[in-house]
Design an enzyme around this catalytic site. Structure first.
Site, PDB file in Angstrom:
ATOM      1  N   ASP A 382      13.322   4.822 -24.105  1.00  0.00           N
ATOM      2  CA  ASP A 382      13.791   3.425 -24.554  1.00  0.00           C
ATOM      3  C   ASP A 382      12.510   2.108 -24.195  1.00  0.00           C
ATOM      4  O   ASP A 382      12.485   2.199 -22.742  1.00  0.00           O
ATOM      5  CB  ASP A 382      15.045   3.149 -23.839  1.00  0.00           C
ATOM      6  N   HIS A 383      11.952   1.902 -25.044  1.00  0.00           N
ATOM      7  CA  HIS A 383      10.589   0.981 -24.533  1.00  0.00           C
ATOM      8  C   HIS A 383      11.389  -0.406 -23.940  1.00  0.00           C
ATOM      9  O   HIS A 383      10.348  -1.122 -23.540  1.00  0.00           O
ATOM     10  CB  HIS A 383       9.874   0.700 -25.815  1.00  0.00           C
ATOM     11  N   ARG A 384      12.628  -0.494 -23.983  1.00  0.00           N
ATOM     12  CA  ARG A 384      13.024  -1.868 -23.247  1.00  0.00           C
ATOM     13  C   ARG A 384      13.112  -1.634 -21.659  1.00  0.00           C
ATOM     14  O   ARG A 384      13.205  -2.443 -21.061  1.00  0.00           O
ATOM     15  CB  ARG A 384      14.510  -2.107 -23.795  1.00  0.00           C
TER      16      ARG A 384
END
Ligand code: CAO
Length: 409
Positions: A382-384
């Protein structure tokens, strides 16, 4: 020709002799349209708005906030900008209807708490239009004072419905049989659930996959040794991967976390429960091996054998599918080089494992190529929560942990 009109309080309905002025919505000089409210009144049984039936400019306000008024009292005077005789009759009819509605509301106010169409603040013309189009006012979001539903709000709702209807029409089933024979295969319950979860994970999680290779030559030798020593259980690569991943998660806690709902906090979990994707005839299920930091390779192997068998026999308990902090999806027993697994929310990362193969790897110490067992791994994150560099460091570290099993042989 300009004309001055006096708006008086109409008869409020049976048994309502007077009402208190709770809000005055206009001041002298204000421009007002027909149907726009002038005043909000509160009786002991209901709240109601008195609309203007004349378009014009407010000249004088005769009432005071908090004061009681009775039917026939002057409310405001309005200077009209156009002749109103023709419209007045029509408006009088609507006004009567509105008063009738308010009377109904008054009678129901103590008997029920459910909101009826009459309890929404709006003008009679909007109410009438909504009724004609069979739109419940409870579906319309009011943008006016105290949530009053304006004509624009109703139009917005109508447009919204038309757009949605258009989108649904686009999604209409295609008749594939027009190009050749077709069969209809109903999806299993598990597949339907997985589909919904995958769809929302794909939509909601900005995900990236980091690919890497791990040298598992030592691990493979150790695995064969363990298999010989424990002939009653089958030890595959998976338990080693679970142990190695657990070690990496302890070192990089961001990958063993979840994002809070308001997306402002990262929740690090100090327990290590690894979900394992199991392919079953009914679809994909992900049972969880709990507390993998406290279990050894043999214990995990036994547990994996048990849960993968029970997954295929649909014998898992709901509890066994919950609480995962990270997932491993292994297609190594089947084949393929790399694949991008989808993050399993609320987890923030998943490891995809493909089939290990012998590959020539250059050894600088021996100045020649050596055959090594190379495992392709794919980390989707999850790039967040996780940056690309963090993900690359994680897979590199995981590779070094897998290499460490060499020392166990
Ligand atoms: N490289 C090479 N060989 C591998 C391997 C790998 N990465 N992983 C497993 N193997 C070998 C095993 O060692 C075993 O060989 P032997 O019988 O010679 O020992 C054989 O492949 C079969 O292993 P397995 O798949 O039965 O066992 P596992 O512990 O590796 O995996 C399980 C168990 C439940 C994960 C697996 O059976 C399964 O269901 N995999 C599918 C998961 C899936 O569908 N993921 C996709 C999700 S996204 O759609």
């Amino acid at each position: 020709m300009k004309k001055t009109h006096t708006i008086r309080l109409p008869h409020l309905g049976e048994g309502v002799e007077s009402a208190d002025v709770s809000e005055i919505l206009v001041s002298p000089g204000d421009k007002i349209n027909t149907d726009e409210p002038i005043v909000v009144l509160e009786s002991d049984k209901a709240s109601m708005e008195i609309p203007s039936d004349i378009k014009g400019t407010i000249q004088e306000v005769f009432i005071e906030k908090g004061k009681e008024i009775i039917a026939g009292d002057k409310i405001v005077s309005i200077v009209s900008e156009e002749p109103t005789e023709n419209k007045a009759k029509e408006k009088e009819e609507e006004k009567q209807e509105e008063t009738k509605n308010q009377t109904i509301e008054k009678h129901t106010a103590h008997t029920t708490t459910k909101k009826t169409e009459h309890t929404f603040r709006t003008s009679p013309s909007v109410r009438k239009l909504a009724r004609e189009l069979q739109i419940s006012l409870s579906d319309v979001k009011g943008s006016g004072k105290k949530g009053r539903i304006t004509r624009e709000d109703l139009i917005y709702e109508i447009k919204d419905r038309m757009t949605k209807k258009g989108a649904d029409r686009e999604k209409q089933e295609i008749d594939y049989s027009q190009w050749g024979p077709v069969d209809f295969i109903p999806l299993s319950k598990v597949k339907k659930i997985t589909g919904t979860r995958m769809e929302s994970a794909w939509r909601e999680v900005p995900q990236v996959t980091q690919f890497d290779k791990a040298d598992i030559s030592g691990l493979n030798t150790y695995r064969k040794k363990l298999n010989k020593e424990n002939p009653t259980i089958k030890i595959t690569f998976l338990p080693f991967l679970i142990k190695a991943v657990t070690k990496a998660l302890i070192k990089f806690p961001d990958l063993n976390s979840s994002l809070s709902v308001d997306k402002k906090t990262l929740i690090h979990k100090r327990y290590y429960h690894i979900g394992v994707a199991v392919d079953t005839p009914g679809g994909l299920v992900v049972p969880v091996v709990k507390n993998t930091n406290k279990k050894d390779i043999i214990e995990i192997s036994k547990e994996l054998e048990d849960i993968s068998r029970r997954s295929r026999e649909k014998q898992l308990k709901p509890e066994e599918l919950k609480g995962g902090t990270f997932t491993i999806s292994s297609l190594g027993g089947i084949g393929g080089t790399y694949f991008s697994p989808i993050v399993n929310p609320p987890q923030v990362a998943i490891l995809g494992v493909s089939k290990a193969k012998k590959e020539p790897v250059f050894s600088t110490s021996k100045n020649s190529f050596m055959p090594k067992d190379i495992l392709p791994i794919s980390l989707t994150y999850d790039h967040r929560v996780i940056d690309g560099a963090q993900a690359a460091v994680f897979t590199k570290y995981l590779g070094s942990v897998l290499l460490e099993f060499l020392q166990e042989t």
